[in-house]
Design an enzyme around this catalytic site. Structure first.
Site, short mmCIF file in Angstrom:
data_model
loop_
_atom_site.label_atom_id
_atom_site.label_comp_id
_atom_site.label_asym_id
_atom_site.label_seq_id
_atom_site.Cartn_x
_atom_site.Cartn_y
_atom_site.Cartn_z
N CYS A 157 -0.19 -5.83 9.72
CA CYS A 157 -1.55 -6.28 9.98
C CYS A 157 -2.29 -5.28 10.87
O CYS A 157 -1.88 -5.00 11.99
CB CYS A 157 -1.56 -7.64 10.62
SG CYS A 157 -3.24 -8.14 11.04
N GLN A 215 6.34 -15.73 4.80
CA GLN A 215 5.89 -14.53 5.52
C GLN A 215 4.70 -14.86 6.42
O GLN A 215 3.70 -15.39 5.95
CB GLN A 215 5.50 -13.43 4.55
CG GLN A 215 5.24 -12.13 5.28
CD GLN A 215 4.79 -11.02 4.35
OE1 GLN A 215 3.67 -11.02 3.88
NE2 GLN A 215 5.68 -10.07 4.12
N ASP A 250 7.65 0.35 -6.40
CA ASP A 250 7.58 0.95 -7.73
C ASP A 250 8.81 0.72 -8.61
O ASP A 250 9.09 1.54 -9.49
CB ASP A 250 7.34 2.47 -7.62
CG ASP A 250 5.91 2.77 -7.18
OD1 ASP A 250 5.15 1.83 -6.92
OD2 ASP A 250 5.56 3.96 -7.09
N LYS A 296 9.14 -7.21 7.27
CA LYS A 296 8.73 -6.32 6.15
C LYS A 296 7.83 -5.23 6.72
O LYS A 296 6.87 -5.53 7.43
CB LYS A 296 8.01 -7.10 5.08
CG LYS A 296 7.57 -6.22 3.91
CD LYS A 296 7.46 -7.02 2.62
CE LYS A 296 7.06 -6.17 1.43
NZ LYS A 296 5.66 -5.83 1.39
N ASN A 333 12.03 -1.31 -1.31
CA ASN A 333 10.87 -1.81 -2.08
C ASN A 333 9.95 -0.66 -2.47
O ASN A 333 9.74 0.28 -1.71
CB ASN A 333 10.13 -2.84 -1.22
CG ASN A 333 8.77 -3.23 -1.80
OD1 ASN A 333 7.75 -3.02 -1.16
ND2 ASN A 333 8.75 -3.79 -2.98
C1 LIG Z 1 -1.93 -7.65 -5.08
C2 LIG Z 1 -0.90 -7.39 -4.02
C3 LIG Z 1 -0.66 -8.34 -3.04
C4 LIG Z 1 0.29 -8.11 -2.03
N1 LIG Z 1 0.53 -9.07 -1.09
C5 LIG Z 1 1.47 -8.85 -0.12
C6 LIG Z 1 1.74 -9.84 0.87
O1 LIG Z 1 1.18 -10.93 0.89
N2 LIG Z 1 2.68 -9.54 1.81
C7 LIG Z 1 3.36 -8.34 1.82
O2 LIG Z 1 4.20 -8.11 2.68
N3 LIG Z 1 3.13 -7.41 0.88
C8 LIG Z 1 2.20 -7.64 -0.08
N4 LIG Z 1 2.00 -6.70 -1.05
C9 LIG Z 1 2.88 -5.49 -1.07
C10 LIG Z 1 4.10 -5.75 -1.96
O3 LIG Z 1 4.92 -6.77 -1.46
C11 LIG Z 1 4.95 -4.49 -2.10
O4 LIG Z 1 5.38 -4.06 -0.84
C12 LIG Z 1 4.22 -3.34 -2.79
O5 LIG Z 1 3.43 -3.82 -3.86
C13 LIG Z 1 5.21 -2.30 -3.34
O6 LIG Z 1 6.16 -2.92 -4.16
P1 LIG Z 1 6.02 -2.98 -5.77
O7 LIG Z 1 5.75 -1.58 -6.25
O8 LIG Z 1 7.31 -3.55 -6.25
O9 LIG Z 1 4.85 -3.88 -6.08
C14 LIG Z 1 1.02 -6.89 -2.02
C15 LIG Z 1 0.77 -5.94 -3.01
C16 LIG Z 1 -0.17 -6.16 -4.01
C17 LIG Z 1 -0.39 -5.12 -5.07
#
Ligand SMILES: Cc1cc2nc3c(=O)[nH]c(=O)nc-3n(C[C@H](O)[C@H](O)[C@H](O)COP(=O)(O)O)c2cc1C
Length: 359
Positions: A118, A88, A221, A157, A219
């Site tokens: 970003c 990514q 939760d 994404k 994506n």
């Molecule tokens: C600690 C943390 C780091 C994350 N780092 C990234 C990242 O590097 N790139 C990205 O696109 N999303 C990042 N996310 C977002 C997750 O990929 C995801 O979209 C978000 O947590 C919701 O999905 P989940 O509920 O399955 O965690 C991050 C989220 C958290 C909590």
């Protein structure tokens, strides 16, 4: 512009495989990037358990990648076991994104994921980043330039939109499909929501409805098999990306695979959990050497709870300084696990204070 990806996977709410550009993925359950957690060692551990269709690296600043800074080289660190993988990238400067994409292609990576979140991005000096979600032509221009520069599949994404008045994901996804984006991942919240409030599955379903054949990866939760399957059903998405749920339960992908092949989902035995602990650290040392001790400490509480290890051992796991000390701690865990009530952690990985607006 290149022709859109010809393969239709929109019906894959019932198909276990997903095709993304030239890649055929054997599972429709993917790992969403969690910067600082879903690094090489963790990804390989998940892959060894089975059921993981695709993983994506933490986001890497495009210019840093091209300059091959130490940090960015660590972030794109991979191994033959760590497949299929996408890297990514993000940047506000199109030329940097293009250069990073070319660099990845030249260095044999197999897929590029562009992070649309970003906040600092400036595209031709006008707006950018998650704001790009309000600027379809700016966003497609940026992504299109990357697509034109490489032969690798390019995915994006993004969130559902900037805020509830600007749910632009459907419009953007349709535009991305037209220029040849291989798939989009949609975190079903707006940029404004951060990580608060419910995931809007209807919004994801509308994104699925807006495209012809490009896979949409849902994506947000998903922490249990039931939530993964309901996400597929309610949104019609081709695949589900799981981030924090995989940290809570690394056996989630294995369980999903068990269910997909008609078996009872397996819970890990204590021995498997201890082996996971020790192999996780061993893989980390291969990449990070002595620094792994420090990197590994953030997992101490998780393993402590999961294995029911007494406070003094968890405390040592939080402070150990060498691989030899780690091995001694694991020996003691083998003898003493379960002294404390073991629990499956339920608290999601904390959203750090840092620049969450990227995600
Ligand atoms: C600690 C943390 C780091 C994350 N780092 C990234 C990242 O590097 N790139 C990205 O696109 N999303 C990042 N996310 C977002 C997750 O990929 C995801 O979209 C978000 O947590 C919701 O999905 P989940 O509920 O399955 O965690 C991050 C989220 C958290 C909590």
């Amino acid at each position: 512009m290149k022709e859109p990806t010809p393969i239709s996977d929109k019906t894959s709410a019932t198909s276990r495989e997903v095709t993304i550009g030239s890649r055929k993925l054997s599972s429709r359950f993917f790992l969403a990037p969690l910067a600082g957690y879903t690094h090489l060692a963790f990804r390989v551990m998940l892959r060894r358990l089975g059921g993981l269709g695709l993983a994506t690296t933490d986001l890497v600043q495009a210019q840093m990648l091209v300059s091959q800074t130490r940090k960015s080289m660590e972030l794109v660190g991979t191994s033959p076991e760590d497949r299929p993988l996408s890297v990514q990238i993000f940047s506000g400067v199109i030329e940097h994104l293009v250069a990073a994409a070319r660099w990845l292609e030249d260095h044999d990576y197999q897929g590029i994921d562009i992070n649309m979140g970003c906040p600092m991005a400036k595209v031709n000096g006008a707006g950018g980043g998650a704001r790009l979600m309000c600027d379809t032509s700016g966003a497609t221009d940026m992504v299109g330039r990357v697509i034109d520069a490489v032969n690798l599949p390019v995915t994006v994404k993004m969130r559902l939109g900037w805020d509830s008045d600007n749910l632009t994901a459907p419009e953007l996804a349709a535009a991305f499909e037209r220029i040849g984006v291989a798939a989009v991942t949609v975190h079903g919240r707006t940029r404004h929501q951060g990580f608060q409030g419910p995931v809007n599955r209807v919004g994801i379903a509308e994104t699925v409805a807006a495209v012809k054949s490009m896979p949409v990866i849902a994506n947000g939760d998903v922490c249990t098999p039931a939530e993964a399957f309901s996400m597929l059903k309610e949104t019609g998405c081709a695949a589900v990306a799981i981030g924090r749920g995989a940290m809570l339960d690394p056996w989630l992908f294995r369980k999903l695979n068990d269910i997909e092949i008609g078996q009872q989902p397996r819970e890990p035995t204590t021995d498997e959990q201890i082996a996971f602990l020790s192999d996780h650290f061993e893989l980390m040392t291969r990449q990070h050497g002595d620094y792994s001790c420090q990197l590994f400490r953030k997992f101490a509480a998780w393993y402590g709870a999961r294995l029911g290890i007494p406070e003094d051992l968890e405390d040592r796991l939080r402070r150990f300084e060498s691989a030899a000390e780690f091995a001694r701690i694991v020996d003691e865990i083998r003898l003493r696990h379960g002294e404390r009530q073991s629990t499956v952690p339920t608290a999601l990985v904390k959203v750090p204070n840092g620049p969450v607006e990227r995600w």
